[in-house]
Design a protein around this motif. Structure first.
Motif, PDB file in Angstrom:
ATOM      1  N   GLU A 240       0.929  -1.436   0.311  1.00 53.47           N
ATOM      2  CA  GLU A 240      -0.363   0.112   0.143  1.00 53.47           C
ATOM      3  C   GLU A 240       0.759   1.102   0.024  1.00 53.47           C
ATOM      4  O   GLU A 240       2.013   1.469   1.508  1.00 53.47           O
ATOM      5  N   LEU A 241       1.238   1.970  -1.090  1.00 55.69           N
ATOM      6  CA  LEU A 241       2.509   3.036  -1.782  1.00 55.69           C
ATOM      7  C   LEU A 241       1.758   4.547  -0.702  1.00 55.69           C
ATOM      8  O   LEU A 241       2.179   5.549  -2.010  1.00 55.69           O
ATOM      9  N   GLY A 242       1.169   4.261  -0.481  1.00 61.76           N
ATOM     10  CA  GLY A 242       0.686   6.042  -0.097  1.00 61.76           C
ATOM     11  C   GLY A 242      -1.037   6.167  -0.371  1.00 61.76           C
ATOM     12  O   GLY A 242      -1.740   5.076   0.188  1.00 61.76           O
ATOM     13  N   SER A 243      -1.368   6.983  -0.541  1.00 63.74           N
ATOM     14  CA  SER A 243      -2.908   7.934  -0.787  1.00 63.74           C
ATOM     15  C   SER A 243      -3.731   7.496  -2.351  1.00 63.74           C
ATOM     16  O   SER A 243      -2.741   7.849  -2.869  1.00 63.74           O
ATOM     17  N   GLN A 244      -4.234   7.577  -2.789  1.00 60.53           N
ATOM     18  CA  GLN A 244      -5.726   7.613  -3.376  1.00 60.53           C
ATOM     19  C   GLN A 244      -5.338   8.181  -4.351  1.00 60.53           C
ATOM     20  O   GLN A 244      -5.132   9.270  -3.869  1.00 60.53           O
ATOM     21  N   GLU A 245      -5.925   8.921  -5.574  1.00 61.38           N
ATOM     22  CA  GLU A 245      -5.570   9.901  -6.343  1.00 61.38           C
ATOM     23  C   GLU A 245      -4.946  10.493  -6.355  1.00 61.38           C
ATOM     24  O   GLU A 245      -4.376  11.967  -6.309  1.00 61.38           O
ATOM     25  N   LEU A 246      -3.446   9.815  -5.442  1.00 60.07           N
ATOM     26  CA  LEU A 246      -2.402  10.691  -5.824  1.00 60.07           C
ATOM     27  C   LEU A 246      -0.935  10.455  -6.671  1.00 60.07           C
ATOM     28  O   LEU A 246      -0.834   8.892  -6.392  1.00 60.07           O
ATOM     29  N   LEU A 247      -0.386  10.933  -7.049  1.00 65.06           N
ATOM     30  CA  LEU A 247       0.579  10.430  -7.983  1.00 65.06           C
ATOM     31  C   LEU A 247       2.276  11.407  -7.505  1.00 65.06           C
ATOM     32  O   LEU A 247       2.522  12.164  -6.923  1.00 65.06           O
ATOM     33  N   ASN A 248       3.145  10.813  -6.712  1.00 70.63           N
ATOM     34  CA  ASN A 248       3.989  11.039  -5.994  1.00 70.63           C
ATOM     35  C   ASN A 248       5.799  10.846  -7.012  1.00 70.63           C
ATOM     36  O   ASN A 248       5.968   9.586  -6.612  1.00 70.63           O
ATOM     37  N   PRO A 249       6.242  10.947  -7.727  1.00 78.44           N
ATOM     38  CA  PRO A 249       7.408  10.430  -8.529  1.00 78.44           C
ATOM     39  C   PRO A 249       8.369   9.984  -7.643  1.00 78.44           C
ATOM     40  O   PRO A 249       8.791   8.691  -7.422  1.00 78.44           O
ATOM     41  N   SER A 250       9.066  10.806  -6.512  1.00 84.81           N
ATOM     42  CA  SER A 250      10.244  10.283  -5.940  1.00 84.81           C
ATOM     43  C   SER A 250       9.820   9.642  -4.921  1.00 84.81           C
ATOM     44  O   SER A 250      10.812   8.721  -4.727  1.00 84.81           O
ATOM     45  N   GLN A 251       8.926   9.275  -4.351  1.00 84.35           N
ATOM     46  CA  GLN A 251       8.170   7.630  -3.452  1.00 84.35           C
ATOM     47  C   GLN A 251       9.028   7.083  -4.368  1.00 84.35           C
ATOM     48  O   GLN A 251       8.935   5.747  -4.007  1.00 84.35           O
ATOM     49  N   ALA A 252       8.105   6.812  -5.573  1.00 84.14           N
ATOM     50  CA  ALA A 252       7.721   5.803  -6.209  1.00 84.14           C
ATOM     51  C   ALA A 252       9.063   5.352  -6.331  1.00 84.14           C
ATOM     52  O   ALA A 252       9.030   4.149  -6.335  1.00 84.14           O
ATOM     53  N   GLN A 253       9.964   6.042  -6.859  1.00 84.68           N
ATOM     54  CA  GLN A 253      11.855   5.922  -7.519  1.00 84.68           C
ATOM     55  C   GLN A 253      11.653   4.894  -5.510  1.00 84.68           C
ATOM     56  O   GLN A 253      12.317   4.265  -5.963  1.00 84.68           O
ATOM     57  N   GLN A 254      11.673   5.492  -5.022  1.00 78.43           N
ATOM     58  CA  GLN A 254      12.462   4.689  -3.315  1.00 78.43           C
ATOM     59  C   GLN A 254      11.440   3.462  -3.310  1.00 78.43           C
ATOM     60  O   GLN A 254      12.148   2.843  -2.642  1.00 78.43           O
TER      61      GLN A 254
END
Ligand SMILES: [Zn+2]
Length: 368
Positions: A240-254
């Motif tokens: 579960e990689l954070g919140s819905q309706e949200l896009l966060n590329p730097s967190q995605a990298q981690q």
């Protein structure tokens, strides 16, 4: 490294258009079969961003293994908009959760284990995988048909059933990053570097991670009762990689680095090739992952900070009763928890019915 792109048809829409899911496949040398899926819930788009970053890691440094990657796994859910919001958690017609449609029939396990008590491990693995695939094919050919969600889930599950490792990428509503961990894979799970962790038993409740690991876990348990030690041959996790309706590329990298680091343990890369930021990891058992329901209807101020330990008696939320505006005396009430807890996620709206699930929290926590 060659990535082969194709599409999987998981249903047909009223217009006649097929409901299609993109597939990305690549393989390189000897390594595990890995299945990664994202966005079965329409509003949970961050998993696609994590896959984008993960594919870049794979291009930079080709992993060993056989990969099947499925972004945007639910073509109905992602298009299910109401106003500015994406719905996409439940089939709008049946009300069913899209991630409770997977299939596993445990009845066949005991007879299979008895028949294969002396069969070598690798042949048991192949035969049991065949049995699971047969169950799915049988389901797809039901003369009574299947629900929309079952059709989609079973089509995807056929791909996942061929894998040794299954990762299902989700998000919460408003949520810190958390991970569902089958108890037997607790040690391996550390490498994802996800701060909050929920330890799961062998039960099957219809979700993809359970559909992947439960059959193998229950097979191992059944063999054990018959006197044979047999390893659990499939690991599966819901991230579960954070919140819905949200896009966060730097967190995605981690999180892509976390997935790669986890896969290093299975030989996809040399150990230590990827270095995600190390985080403090809290865990609790599934039975201690508790929901807090709103004691009244009203407007909610969320006070409990996600991922931060909260002492018993400290307010986690304040419910405002604006229908009392103009009256003398307080028009709000504070909500507290009966024990220490770590808030994991909360409801996405500040407008709540009595009985709305306001928060989910870890209780009786311990280090992962
Ligand atoms: Zn989800």
């Amino acid at each position: 490294m060659q990535m082969v792109l194709s599409e999987l048809i998981v249903g047909q829409q009223p217009s006649g258009e097929p409901a299609k899911v993109p597939l990305i496949r690549f393989k390189n040398g000897d390594g595990p079969r890995v299945y990664i899926q994202a966005n079965i819930h329409g509003a949970e788009i961050q998993g696609n961003a994590v896959i984008e970053r993960f594919l870049q890691l794979c291009r930079d440094n080709a992993p060993k293994g056989n990969f099947v990657i499925v972004p945007m796994a639910n073509p109905i859910g992602i298009n299910q908009k109401s106003g500015e919001f994406t719905l996409g958690r439940f089939d709008p017609i049946s009300g069913d959760n899209w991630n409770r449609q997977y299939h596993f029939d445990a009845d066949a396990i005991r007879a299979f284990a008895q028949q294969n008590i002396y069969t070598p491990e690798n042949r048991v693995k192949a035969a049991f995988q065949q049995l699971l695939l047969q169950q799915l094919n049988h389901r797809l050919q039901s003369p009574w048909g299947l629900k929309t969600g079952q059709q989609m889930a079973t089509s995807l599950q056929r791909l996942a059933t061929e894998a040794d490792i299954v990762l299902d990428l989700h998000t919460g509503p408003i949520s810190d990053r958390h991970l569902y961990v089958p108890e037997f894979a607790r040690h391996q799970a550390k490498r994802f570097n996800i701060p909050l962790n929920i330890i799961m038993p062998a039960d099957f409740g219809g979700a993809l991670d359970e559909a992947a690991f439960s059959p193998w876990w229950q097979l191992s348990q059944t063999f054990k009762r018959l006197g044979r030690d047999f390893p659990i041959m499939v690991e599966a996790f819901t991230l579960e990689l954070g919140s819905q309706e949200l896009l966060n590329p730097s967190q995605a990298q981690q999180d892509a680095l976390g997935i790669a680091s986890y896969l290093e343990q299975h030989g996809c890369w040399d150990d230590g090739t990827h270095q995600p930021e190390v985080v403090t990891q809290h865990a609790c058992l599934l039975k201690d992952y508790r929901s807090l329901y709103s004691p009244s209807g009203g407007q909610v101020e969320y006070l409990g900070e996600l991922g931060q330990p909260l002492i018993q008696g400290e307010p986690i939320a304040r419910i405002w009763h604006y229908h009392k505006l103009g009256q003398t005396g307080p028009i709000h009430e504070d909500v507290t928890l009966p024990c220490d807890a770590i808030p994991v996620l909360h409801f996405a709206s500040a407008n709540a019915q009595q009985g709305t699930e306001l928060y989910k929290v870890l209780t009786n926590t311990f280090p992962l």
